[in-house]
Design an enzyme around this catalytic site. Sequence first.
Site, PDB file in Angstrom:
ATOM      1  N   PHE A  10      25.901  32.590 -63.243  1.00 56.74           N
ATOM      2  CA  PHE A  10      25.755  31.878 -64.510  1.00 56.74           C
ATOM      3  C   PHE A  10      24.820  30.670 -64.404  1.00 56.74           C
ATOM      4  O   PHE A  10      23.700  30.663 -64.934  1.00 56.74           O
ATOM      5  CB  PHE A  10      27.153  31.480 -64.978  1.00 56.74           C
ATOM      6  N   LYS A  38      25.223  41.965 -62.519  1.00 56.11           N
ATOM      7  CA  LYS A  38      24.689  40.601 -62.515  1.00 56.11           C
ATOM      8  C   LYS A  38      23.164  40.573 -62.491  1.00 56.11           C
ATOM      9  O   LYS A  38      22.563  39.537 -62.803  1.00 56.11           O
ATOM     10  CB  LYS A  38      25.234  39.814 -61.326  1.00 56.11           C
ATOM     11  N   SER A  80      34.361  31.736 -57.929  1.00 52.97           N
ATOM     12  CA  SER A  80      34.796  30.817 -58.987  1.00 52.97           C
ATOM     13  C   SER A  80      35.997  31.339 -59.763  1.00 52.97           C
ATOM     14  O   SER A  80      36.318  30.835 -60.832  1.00 52.97           O
ATOM     15  CB  SER A  80      33.641  30.549 -59.955  1.00 52.97           C
ATOM     16  N   SER A 117      33.554  21.137 -58.726  1.00 52.47           N
ATOM     17  CA  SER A 117      34.247  21.592 -59.932  1.00 52.47           C
ATOM     18  C   SER A 117      35.222  20.549 -60.436  1.00 52.47           C
ATOM     19  O   SER A 117      35.840  19.818 -59.632  1.00 52.47           O
ATOM     20  CB  SER A 117      35.008  22.889 -59.641  1.00 52.47           C
ATOM     21  N   TYR A 140      41.278  27.633 -55.568  1.00 51.18           N
ATOM     22  CA  TYR A 140      39.868  27.433 -55.917  1.00 51.18           C
ATOM     23  C   TYR A 140      39.558  25.932 -55.988  1.00 51.18           C
ATOM     24  O   TYR A 140      38.605  25.446 -55.362  1.00 51.18           O
ATOM     25  CB  TYR A 140      39.545  28.098 -57.258  1.00 51.18           C
ATOM     26  N   LYS A 182      31.017  37.231 -66.135  1.00 50.14           N
ATOM     27  CA  LYS A 182      32.197  36.523 -65.653  1.00 50.14           C
ATOM     28  C   LYS A 182      33.510  37.085 -66.197  1.00 50.14           C
ATOM     29  O   LYS A 182      34.585  36.683 -65.755  1.00 50.14           O
ATOM     30  CB  LYS A 182      32.085  35.032 -65.995  1.00 50.14           C
ATOM     31  N   HIS A 191      33.997  34.491 -75.643  1.00 52.11           N
ATOM     32  CA  HIS A 191      35.096  35.352 -76.077  1.00 52.11           C
ATOM     33  C   HIS A 191      35.287  35.308 -77.596  1.00 52.11           C
ATOM     34  O   HIS A 191      35.542  36.349 -78.221  1.00 52.11           O
ATOM     35  CB  HIS A 191      36.384  34.961 -75.360  1.00 52.11           C
ATOM     36  N   ALA A 206      48.403  28.684 -80.285  1.00 50.04           N
ATOM     37  CA  ALA A 206      49.121  27.781 -81.173  1.00 50.04           C
ATOM     38  C   ALA A 206      49.414  26.478 -80.422  1.00 50.04           C
ATOM     39  O   ALA A 206      49.149  26.359 -79.220  1.00 50.04           O
ATOM     40  CB  ALA A 206      50.418  28.438 -81.638  1.00 50.04           C
ATOM     41  N   GLY A 207      49.960  25.515 -81.125  1.00 49.88           N
ATOM     42  CA  GLY A 207      50.202  24.208 -80.528  1.00 49.88           C
ATOM     43  C   GLY A 207      51.263  24.229 -79.440  1.00 49.88           C
ATOM     44  O   GLY A 207      52.137  25.084 -79.411  1.00 49.88           O
ATOM     45  N   TYR A 286      49.377  24.215 -67.904  1.00 46.87           N
ATOM     46  CA  TYR A 286      48.130  24.406 -68.644  1.00 46.87           C
ATOM     47  C   TYR A 286      47.474  23.055 -68.881  1.00 46.87           C
ATOM     48  O   TYR A 286      48.147  22.089 -69.263  1.00 46.87           O
ATOM     49  CB  TYR A 286      48.433  25.085 -69.981  1.00 46.87           C
TER      50      TYR A 286
END
Length: 323
Positions: A10, A38, A80, A117, A140, A182, A191, A206-207, A286
């Site tokens: 990328f 790729k 990655s 990263s 990672y 990817k 997406h 959602a929240g 998350y």
Amino acid sequence: MIIVTGGAGFIGANIVKTLNEQGRSDIIVVDDLSDGKKFYNLADCDIADYLDKEDFLQRVQLDDGLLDNVEVIFHEGACSETTEWNGKYMMENNYEYSKILLHACLEKRIPYLYASSAAVYGGSAVFKEERSFEQPLNVYGYSKWQFDQYVRQLRSSAPALFQSQVVGFRYFNVYGPREQHKGSMASVAFHFNNQIQANGFCKLFAGCDGYADGEQRRDFVFVGDVVKVNLWFWANPDKSGIFNLGTGQCQSFNDVADAVIAWHGEQGSNARKEYMPFPDHLKGAYQSFTEADISALRSVGYDHSFADVKTGVYAYMNWLDQH
């Protein structure tokens, strides 16, 4: 000669393409084309040579003259996949490989600009290049963080080794052209666009954790800006260090979706958003918020602006439409 590892990936392929636009084609691309798709990222690029990542590493270790006339190495090659938990594989690819290249570049005084990263921050609420805020949550992120630590410790213990530029870039949520290979790790902009094309709507979480529907926030940075920062540092070889590379301004997933929808609306689409229940397995694990502290980047003289989500997404959608 210029070397770009991960040059079919990328960010690497975008560096190669931009170098072409600046008149440079004396570029060696290093990558692993086990995923042959790729190659599409390089189909419109001009390079001098391609080397498999294992062949390249072997030649570097043999010191067979490959690096004798190299002006800079952009080291973008890595595993990655944040969902990859094979730590042995991850450390071989992201840590040991990077160490070998670092020492070769220091010995030959080749500028070494490498991909770190934002995953090094993991569960932190502060995104600043300081040890106290770094707490990777996956292997990672650990592999990237441990190499940053290695660079720091080596610079501290053996400063005389650092006679050439060494820069690490902690990439935040990069999006833009040449990321289609990817898969699930591609950006939400990619997406959302695919979902709208297939179904007429895009899906957001959602929240959760005090955030409203789709209002989880990330520092989304356009790949064109990432390339500009890399090339700026190469043009300023007296600047070294580890730097966050984001916009410094978080925006919501709603902002990204709205930009993709607005672009499609200008093409006559009636696309919309839909919210899906927040997955139970992600609750408490998350990142609902990331925002780069770019004060270190600004302090060394990088004063260019960064594209906001709408500007970057529109540029990206136009590129996807043409390709």
